[in-house]
Design a protein around this motif. Structure first.
Motif, short mmCIF file in Angstrom:
data_model
loop_
_atom_site.label_atom_id
_atom_site.label_comp_id
_atom_site.label_asym_id
_atom_site.label_seq_id
_atom_site.Cartn_x
_atom_site.Cartn_y
_atom_site.Cartn_z
N SER B 4 0.57 -1.34 -0.17
CA SER B 4 0.19 0.35 -0.14
C SER B 4 1.11 0.65 -0.52
O SER B 4 1.77 1.20 0.73
N LEU B 5 0.23 2.41 -0.48
CA LEU B 5 1.23 3.57 -0.76
C LEU B 5 0.66 4.60 -0.34
O LEU B 5 -0.72 4.62 -1.15
N GLU B 35 -1.96 -0.75 -3.63
CA GLU B 35 -2.89 -0.14 -3.21
C GLU B 35 -2.11 1.17 -3.13
O GLU B 35 -1.35 1.87 -2.57
N VAL B 36 -3.47 2.43 -3.92
CA VAL B 36 -2.97 3.66 -3.34
C VAL B 36 -4.07 4.69 -3.39
O VAL B 36 -5.31 4.17 -3.39
N ARG B 84 -8.39 0.33 -6.99
CA ARG B 84 -6.60 0.11 -6.13
C ARG B 84 -6.80 1.48 -5.96
O ARG B 84 -5.19 1.81 -5.28
N LEU B 85 -7.35 2.05 -6.41
CA LEU B 85 -7.13 3.61 -5.96
C LEU B 85 -8.09 4.72 -5.51
O LEU B 85 -9.04 4.44 -5.52
N SER B 86 -8.04 5.34 -4.31
CA SER B 86 -8.54 5.85 -3.28
C SER B 86 -7.95 7.53 -3.58
O SER B 86 -6.19 7.74 -2.73
N TRP B 87 -9.38 8.25 -4.39
CA TRP B 87 -8.86 9.68 -3.51
C TRP B 87 -8.93 10.37 -2.84
O TRP B 87 -10.58 10.77 -3.08
N VAL B 123 4.08 1.69 2.57
CA VAL B 123 4.82 3.23 2.21
C VAL B 123 3.73 4.77 2.16
O VAL B 123 2.65 4.36 1.74
N CYS B 124 4.29 5.66 2.47
CA CYS B 124 4.09 6.94 2.94
C CYS B 124 5.06 7.86 1.82
O CYS B 124 6.16 8.14 2.48
#
Lengths: 107, 130
Positions: B4-5, B35-36, B84-87, B123-124
């Motif tokens: 996850s990023l 996953e972003v 797979r992406l959240s905004w 990862v951040c």
């Protein structure tokens, strides 16, 4: 304990004096025995115009990458990439970023 | 294996090509099966307001060319990533800047979630700060 750092520089040297500090941080961490990768994106790719500092980092064992997209967007010549400096893109940046136990730093 | 990023987008988005870099990284991370989460703060919350519409104002030297707005690019990315992406955008920043009217798919979240989500990710990376 050896650690792995990814230093992502996005600013040009004329934009912020901290760019030199980030390179210096990379140099010092490398001297401390850590694995250092510097990745230049956005205006940071203008550093190719005066590559002595980048070549110095490479000479010390720092991996230096430059973003091809940022180079193209600024009309720079990727052929000016000095030996030892790697030309890459988002796939490389993400791969380096997502590598286990890498500590990323953005500037 | 996918990880996850968390990408924090802080600061003035039109000052540099920060938005472009964020989108490039988010897209590539999804491509590499991670996953972003993109989290915007400050005026970066304005990148996805409904008022931007799907295209930028016309370009006087390329009158017939339609350039997608940042909101349209984010919307495309959300659709393409298929979950797979959240905004996410910061409620405090959005309220302060009048950017609460967000396009569908973008979620407004309380500010404290920033640190929770940043910690929870493998990862951040926070872009746009010193």
């Amino acid at each position: 304990m050896t650690r792995s750092y990814l230093l992502i520089e996005s600013r040009g040297g004329h934009e912020s004096p901290d760019v030199a500090h980030l390179f210096d941080l990379g140099r010092r961490l490398r001297e401390g025995g850590h694995e250092i990768t510097v990745f230049l994106v956005q205006n940071a790719v203008f550093a190719l115009g005066h590559p002595a500092e980048l070549e110095d980092l490479v000479g010390r064992g720092v991996q230096v990458w430059v973003d091809g997209y940022s180079i193209a967007a600024r009309g720079l010549d990727p052929g000016r990439c000095p030996q030892g400096i790697r030309l890459g893109g988002a796939p490389d940046l993400v791969r380096l970023l997502m590598t286990q136990d890498t500590i990323p730093v953005w500037h | 294996m996918g990880r996850s990023l968390f990408l924090g987008l802080i600061g003035a988005p039109y000052e540099s090509d920060l938005f472009t870099t964020t989108v490039r990284m988010a897209e590539e991370a999804v491509r590499q099966e991670h996953e972003v989460t993109v989290w915007t703060c400050g005026y970066a919350t304005a990148l996805t307001v409904t008022a931007l519409g799907p295209v930028k104002p016309r370009n006087a030297i390329a009158w017939d060319t339609a350039y997608p707005s940042p909101a349209a690019i984010a919307a495309h990315l959300l659709t393409w990533a298929g979950g797979r992406l959240s905004w996410l955008i910061c409620r405090y920043c959005a309220e302060e800047r009048g950017t609460m009217d967000q396009m569908p798919g973008v979620r407004i979240r309380p500010p404290f979630e920033f640190i929770q989500r940043a910690h929870a990710a493998d990862v951040c990376l926070v872009l746009g700060t010193k």
